[in-house]
Design a protein around this motif. Structure first.
Motif, PDB file in Angstrom:
ATOM      1  N   UNK A   1      -3.052  -8.988  -4.921  1.00 56.41           N
ATOM      2  CA  UNK A   1      -3.727  -7.919  -5.655  1.00 56.41           C
ATOM      3  C   UNK A   1      -3.160  -7.890  -7.056  1.00 56.41           C
ATOM      4  N   UNK A   2      -4.024  -7.802  -8.041  1.00 53.26           N
ATOM      5  CA  UNK A   2      -3.534  -7.837  -9.420  1.00 53.26           C
ATOM      6  C   UNK A   2      -4.332  -6.857 -10.280  1.00 53.26           C
ATOM      7  N   UNK A   3      -3.613  -6.103 -11.081  1.00 51.57           N
ATOM      8  CA  UNK A   3      -4.251  -5.258 -12.093  1.00 51.57           C
ATOM      9  C   UNK A   3      -3.841  -5.791 -13.458  1.00 51.57           C
ATOM     10  N   UNK A   4      -4.712  -5.675 -14.450  1.00 52.78           N
ATOM     11  CA  UNK A   4      -4.339  -6.168 -15.781  1.00 52.78           C
ATOM     12  C   UNK A   4      -4.878  -5.231 -16.845  1.00 52.78           C
ATOM     13  N   UNK A   5      -4.142  -5.168 -17.936  1.00 49.99           N
ATOM     14  CA  UNK A   5      -4.552  -4.348 -19.076  1.00 49.99           C
ATOM     15  C   UNK A   5      -4.455  -5.186 -20.322  1.00 49.99           C
TER      16      UNK A   5
ATOM     17  N   UNK B   1       5.260  -1.060   5.706  1.00 48.60           N
ATOM     18  CA  UNK B   1       4.128  -1.948   5.444  1.00 48.60           C
ATOM     19  C   UNK B   1       4.584  -3.196   4.686  1.00 48.60           C
ATOM     20  N   UNK B   2       4.000  -4.317   5.060  1.00 46.12           N
ATOM     21  CA  UNK B   2       4.317  -5.574   4.367  1.00 46.12           C
ATOM     22  C   UNK B   2       3.515  -5.606   3.067  1.00 46.12           C
ATOM     23  N   UNK B   3       3.940  -4.786   2.148  1.00 50.68           N
ATOM     24  CA  UNK B   3       3.202  -4.599   0.883  1.00 50.68           C
ATOM     25  C   UNK B   3       4.223  -4.308  -0.201  1.00 50.68           C
ATOM     26  N   UNK B   4       4.128  -5.038  -1.271  1.00 51.79           N
ATOM     27  CA  UNK B   4       5.089  -4.858  -2.355  1.00 51.79           C
ATOM     28  C   UNK B   4       4.318  -4.793  -3.668  1.00 51.79           C
ATOM     29  N   UNK B   5       4.426  -3.645  -4.322  1.00 55.19           N
ATOM     30  CA  UNK B   5       3.791  -3.487  -5.640  1.00 55.19           C
ATOM     31  C   UNK B   5       4.888  -3.699  -6.669  1.00 55.19           C
ATOM     32  N   UNK B   6       4.850  -4.832  -7.329  1.00 56.12           N
ATOM     33  CA  UNK B   6       5.971  -5.246  -8.165  1.00 56.12           C
ATOM     34  C   UNK B   6       5.449  -5.719  -9.531  1.00 56.12           C
ATOM     35  N   UNK B   7       5.516  -4.862 -10.528  1.00 54.01           N
ATOM     36  CA  UNK B   7       4.890  -5.213 -11.818  1.00 54.01           C
ATOM     37  C   UNK B   7       5.645  -6.324 -12.543  1.00 54.01           C
ATOM     38  N   UNK B   8       5.033  -7.492 -12.652  1.00 52.38           N
ATOM     39  CA  UNK B   8       5.693  -8.600 -13.368  1.00 52.38           C
ATOM     40  C   UNK B   8       5.381  -8.556 -14.866  1.00 52.38           C
ATOM     41  N   UNK B   9       4.263  -8.026 -15.229  1.00 54.00           N
ATOM     42  CA  UNK B   9       3.820  -7.821 -16.625  1.00 54.00           C
ATOM     43  C   UNK B   9       3.456  -9.080 -17.404  1.00 54.00           C
TER      44      UNK B   9
ATOM     45  N   UNK C   1       2.785 -10.653   4.084  1.00 56.42           N
ATOM     46  CA  UNK C   1       3.057  -9.731   2.980  1.00 56.42           C
ATOM     47  C   UNK C   1       1.930  -9.762   1.938  1.00 56.42           C
ATOM     48  N   UNK C   2       1.590  -8.569   1.444  1.00 55.63           N
ATOM     49  CA  UNK C   2       0.644  -8.443   0.331  1.00 55.63           C
ATOM     50  C   UNK C   2       1.470  -8.176  -0.920  1.00 55.63           C
ATOM     51  N   UNK C   3       1.306  -9.017  -1.912  1.00 63.87           N
ATOM     52  CA  UNK C   3       2.043  -8.773  -3.155  1.00 63.87           C
ATOM     53  C   UNK C   3       1.054  -8.343  -4.220  1.00 63.87           C
ATOM     54  N   UNK C   4       1.319  -7.160  -4.723  1.00 61.94           N
ATOM     55  CA  UNK C   4       0.474  -6.635  -5.786  1.00 61.94           C
ATOM     56  C   UNK C   4       1.275  -6.623  -7.084  1.00 61.94           C
ATOM     57  N   UNK C   5       0.617  -6.907  -8.202  1.00 62.00           N
ATOM     58  CA  UNK C   5       1.339  -6.854  -9.459  1.00 62.00           C
ATOM     59  C   UNK C   5       0.408  -6.402 -10.577  1.00 62.00           C
ATOM     60  N   UNK C   6       1.025  -6.029 -11.702  1.00 57.42           N
ATOM     61  CA  UNK C   6       0.237  -5.697 -12.891  1.00 57.42           C
ATOM     62  C   UNK C   6       0.733  -6.533 -14.065  1.00 57.42           C
TER      63      UNK C   6
END
Ligand code: SF4
Length: 439
Positions: free
Chosen positions: A327-331, A254-262, A295-300
């Motif tokens: 896509x982005x998640x944040x805390x 899948x053209x999907x990368x979950x890559x936490x940049x922080x 590509x979908x780039x997801x990060x947190x």
């Protein structure tokens, strides 16, 4: 399952990695002939798989143990919080046994002690792929344990130790079994997926008569042979991540990368002990998009890290504008007992943290809404998770289960979970798409 089979209750808390541990323990229990029961009352003993990552998780775990003790009385604790037996004993001195993460053998020993069981091979059958807690059509594939990094906000290395990679052939055989059992999507997880194999010097192993190295790219090449969706999570931004992009461009994974940049401020990244070359990150994101436009780039990200100034937070917002992540998640930063970051000066006020989190999420929501709007009118392949009288809930290549959005298919009543379908996108909001089955 025999009527006299001993019965075990199971509570599974925490992240996908803990979920995989739960699956292993459940599989072993079933292999040995134990019955898994859904209520405390029916159980001879209860196993609680805990999480100890942040204070809220510790509390949730302690509450779950308390509840199991009150309802059943016989409780075995395992998982991340098991590393902090003193905390558990202090709150709940009556637990029967405490074991740490991945210590399946000790959990089984504690269960055997409490409720011994004679294995009956005629009754105690278990499907070859084990017992899944996820729906039948997707599964988490854990490729390694532990982590060689020492990010200052994280205590995983002190709880789980340095990186230990599973041999590539073992992972591929497990993936093969999962696909044979009906899994259509494999979610590759670990603490640090791009470091896979560093500890074993990328040892070569054989699978289906061909040599594969214990290395992320070669693992992906093997997984691509299975014909299922392969989605990569927790990819630390090393340079060799570039190597998997061609596999994505060719549609093999899948053209999907979950890559936490922080974060994006070099100073904050340094305080976090994370790689800090933001310009290079942006250039790489641009290069990945050029090589693989879909590509979908997801990060947190973490906002309100100790010492974060308003200017540094604004650097982060500017990075979001520039990177246009999908896509982005944040805390909001929350101090974890034992994390080095707690010793840093100038902690950010709770109110400011929350305010920054809201600004961050508002910015990303606008980016996400604009990106999703561009999908309206397109026909996308999706995997159905659920269908009922209202239609179907499916996910496209851009949507990991639980953490990303969904594609609602309004005329998908007859679709089945685990089925692939082409759908025309008709509308979009900040997170989700709506559409209909393509003619
Ligand atoms: S890379 Fe992930 S698991 Fe490893 S120390 Fe950093 S945050 Fe923790």
């Amino acid at each position: 399952m025999s009527k006299t089979s001993p019965k075990v209750g199971f509570v599974s808390l925490g992240c996908p990695k803990a979920l995989v541990d739960s699956e292993r323990i459940l599989t072993q229990l079933r292999v040995e002939g134990y019955e898994i029961v859904p209520s405390y009352g029916a159980a001879d003993v209860v196993v609680v798989n805990t999480c100890g990552f942040i204070d809220a998780a510790v509390k949730e775990s302690l509450d779950a143990i308390g509840e199991a003790l009150a309802e059943n009385g016989k409780v075995i604790v395992t998982g991340c919080l098991g590393k902090r037996a003193d905390v558990i004993r202090e709150a709940h001195p009556d637990v029967l046994a405490i074991t740490g993460p991945q210590d399946y053998a000790s959990v089984m020993t504690a269960v055997h002690k409490q409720v011994p069981h004679k294995h009956d091979p005629h009754l105690d059958l278990v499907p070859a792929q084990g017992i899944k807690l996820t729906p039948k059509h997707y599964a988490y594939l854990k490729i390694s344990e532990g982590c060689n990094h020492r990010c200052t906000f994280c205590i995983i290395p002190s709880m789980r130790g340095d990186l230990v990679s599973r041999p590539v052939d073992e992972v591929l055989v497990e993936a093969e079994k999962l696909v044979k059992s009906g899994v259509r999507e494999l979610l590759v997880i670990s603490q640090d997926t791009s470091a896979y194999g560093v500890d074993v010097k990328y040892a070569a192993r054989e699978w289906r008569g061909k040599s594969y190295r214990t290395r992320m790219t070669q693992l992906c090449e093997g997984l691509a042979e299975l014909g299922a969706w392969v989605r990569l999570h927790y990819v630390y931004p090393y340079p060799h991540v570039d190597e998997v992009i061609p596999l994505m461009a060719e549609g093999r994974i899948l053209a999907y990368l979950d890559i936490p940049f922080q974060h994006a401020s070099p100073r904050i990244l340094k305080l976090m002990k994370r790689p800090g070359a933001v310009d290079k990150v942006l250039a790489r994101v641009a290069a990945w998009r050029k090589a693989c436009p879909d590509i979908t780039i997801r990060s947190t990200f973490i906002v309100g890290f100790p010492g974060e100034t308003e200017a540094e937070f604004e650097e982060l917002l500017a990075f979001l504008d520039e990177a246009q992540l999908d896509r982005v998640g944040a805390f909001a930063y929350s101090p974890v007992d034992g994390a080095k970051a707690n010793e840093l000066p100038a902690p950010v006020d709770e109110e400011i943290k929350q305010e920054r989190l809201e600004r961050f999420m508002a910015k990303q929501a606008a980016i996400s809404a604009a990106k999703l709007k561009r999908k309206v009118g397109k026909t996308l392949k999706a995997l159905v998770d659920h269908a009922d009288g209202e239609g179907a809930i499916a996910r496209t290549s851009a949507d990991a289960p639980e953490i990303d959005g969904v594609l609602r298919i309004r005329d998908g009543q007859k679709l089945k979970p685990g089925q692939f379908v082409d759908a025309v996108v008709e509308a979009a909001d900040e997170h989700d798409l709506t559409g209909r089955v393509a003619a």
